[in-house]
Write an enzyme that holds these catalytic residues in place. Structure first.
Site, PDB file in Angstrom:
ATOM      1  CG  HIS A  79      -5.914   6.638   0.205  1.00 47.66           C
ATOM      2  ND1 HIS A  79      -5.821   7.515   0.858  1.00 47.66           N
ATOM      3  CD2 HIS A  79      -5.280   5.712   0.603  1.00 47.66           C
ATOM      4  CE1 HIS A  79      -4.893   7.083   1.838  1.00 47.66           C
ATOM      5  NE2 HIS A  79      -4.490   5.912   1.530  1.00 47.66           N
ATOM      6  CG  HIS A  94       0.065   6.113  -0.878  1.00 47.22           C
ATOM      7  ND1 HIS A  94      -1.157   6.622  -1.691  1.00 47.22           N
ATOM      8  CD2 HIS A  94      -0.551   5.363   0.070  1.00 47.22           C
ATOM      9  CE1 HIS A  94      -2.090   6.331  -0.796  1.00 47.22           C
ATOM     10  NE2 HIS A  94      -1.893   5.726   0.115  1.00 47.22           N
ATOM     11  CG  HIS A 108      -1.979   1.005   1.352  1.00 43.81           C
ATOM     12  ND1 HIS A 108      -3.282   1.093   0.889  1.00 43.81           N
ATOM     13  CD2 HIS A 108      -1.721   2.283   1.672  1.00 43.81           C
ATOM     14  CE1 HIS A 108      -3.609   2.477   1.031  1.00 43.81           C
ATOM     15  NE2 HIS A 108      -3.075   3.076   1.570  1.00 43.81           N
ATOM     16  CD  GLU A 109       1.672   3.580   3.709  1.00 50.01           C
ATOM     17  OE1 GLU A 109       1.965   4.509   3.324  1.00 50.01           O
ATOM     18  OE2 GLU A 109       0.662   3.368   4.376  1.00 50.01           O
TER      19      GLU A 109
END
Length: 738
Positions: free
Chosen positions: A266, A260, A256-257
């Site tokens: 998101h 980014h 997830h990070e």
């Protein structure tokens, strides 16, 4: 306790209960011990110890919980790196994920496993909630630059992308060994499924990232270019940081990070998110100032909104009171927010298109939501295969079915229907309609087995939102009406029937109907470029496209209306004489509550003809007197106003099977307020029919727009012999969508 000792414990317990000669496992079911619990009865062994089937089901549930507790949340470490996937699949954890996808229907009641998975009752959901809540994203301080072409959940601006898709990285010394393994596994996943290359930083200056652990997970979105702007930060940055919460260093969190950092924001922050989720700010930590749930300026062409995205939060993310902060418009898909998702099918497409991973490939038209990936071949949704994703992967049943036109439909049945289906099968159907249509799925009969815990033994997976996204698993004795979601994939529906569990009794199966509907969200003016070569001629599909006698014109892919004198507007909905018209005679109709007409007890109607009347006879409304070609009508004395979705329902019955019938027409009359653009009035038919197959219940949804009100009228035209020969048994207008 090691995993082998746990399995030994379970085996001992089962032997005591069952006295089996051998223990078999069923990896396809929600519990690894499902087959153990059912094997003896299938072999004809007598019951022992007075255990009922419900007791066995409850015991199995307790044992499954003990197994999960012993094995640990994430299972044994895979020393060989991430699991390889079939070609085309997104990256999704599948261990026990089938359980929370189950929807057990009985009559009008639905029992969702996902409803049990919330922060008040589930440790898994509690962990996901905590992971979401400890995920923050500081803003870059350098001046923003607009322009560029980006995709979907990527923020606008190519300056946020990493040059050539290469991201140099270094892992700080404070990162523990287990967390380091998760980072390296994430790097390998990016290498295997995208053209993003995470390479060890060689210390030669330039932009690079640094992983370290702390009390919170955080990362910047895209490349913040520390080599140019690092001195603007406080404290000064020499590397772009990726912080991983030391308590939640999982593959899900690390990916997830890292996503980014690649440039993705998101999913629930997409500019089109309001069509799919509702944010309940009153339950959000920090209220509307919480940037993690704020809407961003994103490009959404080509790639659809994806509930299963790695970048989508759970329904309880950032909740300050353990109430839902994100309400899914389709609650059957809330389970997707309760899974530790990795990279989804559409996440991979998102990255592929943003970084032009397939830019050098020869053009090949991938079908059925497939797309060209970095290997210059079509990546297909689950259960599809072939060079262009044109085939289904199935176990001897199912196939690809194509519907044509606005009224086409087909029937899909379980193997052997109407006899009970055999266990041990896996069928996949892909239903396709022309672009610009949606598909509606209904059931004439549905019977798939479940247990006392409302969990499915066999199920039908329905992918009606997106065919590349996991769908709910349905079982029980009923199936709700399901319509494909409006958008680029509204013309596709994927069904998967799984009866692989051979240790339970089968059900009768199902008999389903799929039919086409016009998807008005994809009419002219749609921003979906995939429709540019397949424009819809609404003039042919809908004879009432233009109101008030206007003529529909289709020219060079554009639909317009040529209006009669005195009318104007895109649909001829505005009347130049509206202000001169007498006041609306229906304005005094009640607009609160509901309407009900039951001729056997009470029925209020307002006749529109004094010569021919509707009277109560044979426990219904009939026309008297009757003469050839005459018309008799009435208006329902009830008005539906804005912000109300209501369902009109009426029942017809043929009086004499040996005599011809006239025609009944049911119309809705719409009046729109004048907000400075001119008021409007128009009529649209809701139903037109005679005898034949028209007997029975008919319904239509009435949903006025802002400033509108709707009334309904019935008009009968008698047959040539002077006989109408139909009875209206009841009329109702109630709350909700039909």
């Amino acid at each position: 306790m090691g995993i082998h000792r746990v399995l030994g414990l379970f085996t001992c317990v089962m032997i005591v209960i069952e006295s089996l000669d051998s223990v078999k496992t069923d990896e396809t079911g929600p519990s690894p011990f499902r087959s153990v619990l059912f094997t003896r009865n299938r072999r004809g062994f007598p019951e022992r110890g007075g255990l009922s089937s419900d007791s066995l089901a409850n015991l199995r549930e307790l044992l499954s919980q003990l197994y999960n507790k012993r094995k640990g949340k994430h299972g044994p470490t895979n020393s060989k790196g991430p699991t390889k996937l079939q070609k085309g699949a997104g990256l999704q954890k599948t261990s026990e994920s089938d359980v929370i996808r189950m929807v057990d229907h009985h009559g009008r009641n639905a029992f969702r496993e996902a409803d049990k998975e919330n922060p008040r009752t589930s440790q898994t959901a509690e962990d996901l909630l905590e992971e979401d809540t400890h995920d923050i994203h500081p803003r870059p301080v350098q001046p923003a630059r607009g322009g560029g072409s980006s995709r979907r959940s990527f923020l606008r601006g190519e300056h946020l992308l990493w040059t050539n898709g290469t991201i140099p990285y270094v892992i700080n010394g404070n990162v523990g060994e287990e967390c380091r393994k998760e980072i390296l596994a994430s790097v390998e996943l990016f290498h295997n499924y995208t053209c993003i290359h995470w390479e060890p930083y060689l210390g030669r200056g330039g932009d690079h990232v640094e992983f370290f652990t702390g009390g919170m997970s955080s990362s910047y979105v895209g490349n913040i270019q520390v080599s140019k702007y690092g001195h603007l930060y406080k404290p000064k940055l020499s590397s772009q940081p990726i912080s991983i919460d030391s308590r939640h260093c999982t593959l899900h969190v690390v990916l997830h990070e890292m996503s980014h950092t690649v440039g993705m924001t998101h999913e629930q922050s997409r500019s089109d998110r309001d069509r799919y989720v509702t944010v309940h700010w009153e339950h959000v930590l920090g209220g509307e100032g919480n940037q993690n749930l704020a809407k961003e300026d994103t490009e959404n062409h080509d790639v659809p909104y994806d509930y299963s995205s790695l970048m989508h939060y759970s329904a309880f993310a950032f909740s300050k009171d353990k109430e839902k902060t994100l309400e899914y418009k389709n609650t059957d898909y809330e389970f997707l927010g309760l899974r530790e998702n990795i990279l989804s099918f559409y996440d991979i497409e998102d990255i592929t298109k943003a970084y032009k991973c397939a830019h050098a490939c020869n053009e090949t038209e991938c079908q059925n939501a497939g797309y060209m990936d970095m290997t210059c071949s079509c990546r297909c949704p689950d259960y599809l295969q072939g060079p262009k994703c044109e085939e289904v992967v199935t176990g001897g049943c199912g196939g690809v079915i194509e519907l044509e036109g606005p009224t086409d439909q087909l029937t899909i049945s379980s193997p052997g229907y109407p006899q009970p289906y055999p266990a041990g099968g896996n069928c996949v159907w892909l239903v396709k309609a022309p672009r610009g249509y949606s598909l509606e799925l209904t059931s004439q009969e549905f019977n798939l087995p479940d247990n006392s815990l409302n969990r499915c033994s066999h199920w039908l997976e329905v992918r009606a939102m997106l065919i590349g996204q996991p769908g709910p698993l349905y079982c029980g004795d009923s199936l709700p009406m399901i319509t494909t979601e409006s958008g680029a994939e509204s013309h596709l529906l994927l069904l998967r029937f799984d009866s692989s569990n051979q240790f339970v009794d089968t059900g009768k199966g199902f008999n389903l109907t799929v039919k086409t509907k016009i998807d008005f969200s994809q009419s002219n003016g749609s921003t979906d470029s995939s429709l540019s070569d397949d424009a819809i001629n609404h003039c042919e599909l809908d004879p009432n496209w233009c109101y008030n006698g206007g003529t529909c014109v289709f020219d060079k892919g554009e639909v317009s209306c040529s209006c009669s004198d005195g009318y104007s507007g895109d649909f001829c909905e505005h009347s130049e004489h509206l202000k001169e018209m007498p006041e609306n005679p229906d304005k005094d109709f009640p607009d609160k509550g509901i309407y009900s007409c039951d001729p056997s007890t009470a029925c209020q109607i307002r006749p529109t003809s004094a010569e021919y009347a509707w009277t109560v006879k044979e426990q219904g409304l009939v026309v008297t007197p009757q003469s050839r070609g005459a018309q008799a009508g009435f208006t329902v004395p009830f008005r539906i106003t804005e912000s109300r979705d209501m369902c009109l329902e009426f029942t017809l019955r043929r009086r004499d099977p040996d005599r011809p019938c006239g025609e009944l027409k049911v119309m809705k009359h719409v009046t729109g307020a004048d907000f400075g653009y001119g008021g409007y009035q128009y009529d649209l038919p809701l139903y037109t029919g005679g005898c034949g197959g028209t007997a029975g219940v008919h319904s239509a949804t009435l949903s006025p727009f802002v400033g509108e009100s709707i009334t309904v009228s019935f008009t009968a035209t008698v047959a040539e012999n002077g006989d109408f020969n139909m009875v209206i048994e009841n009329i109702s207008i109630t709350e909700g969508i039909c």
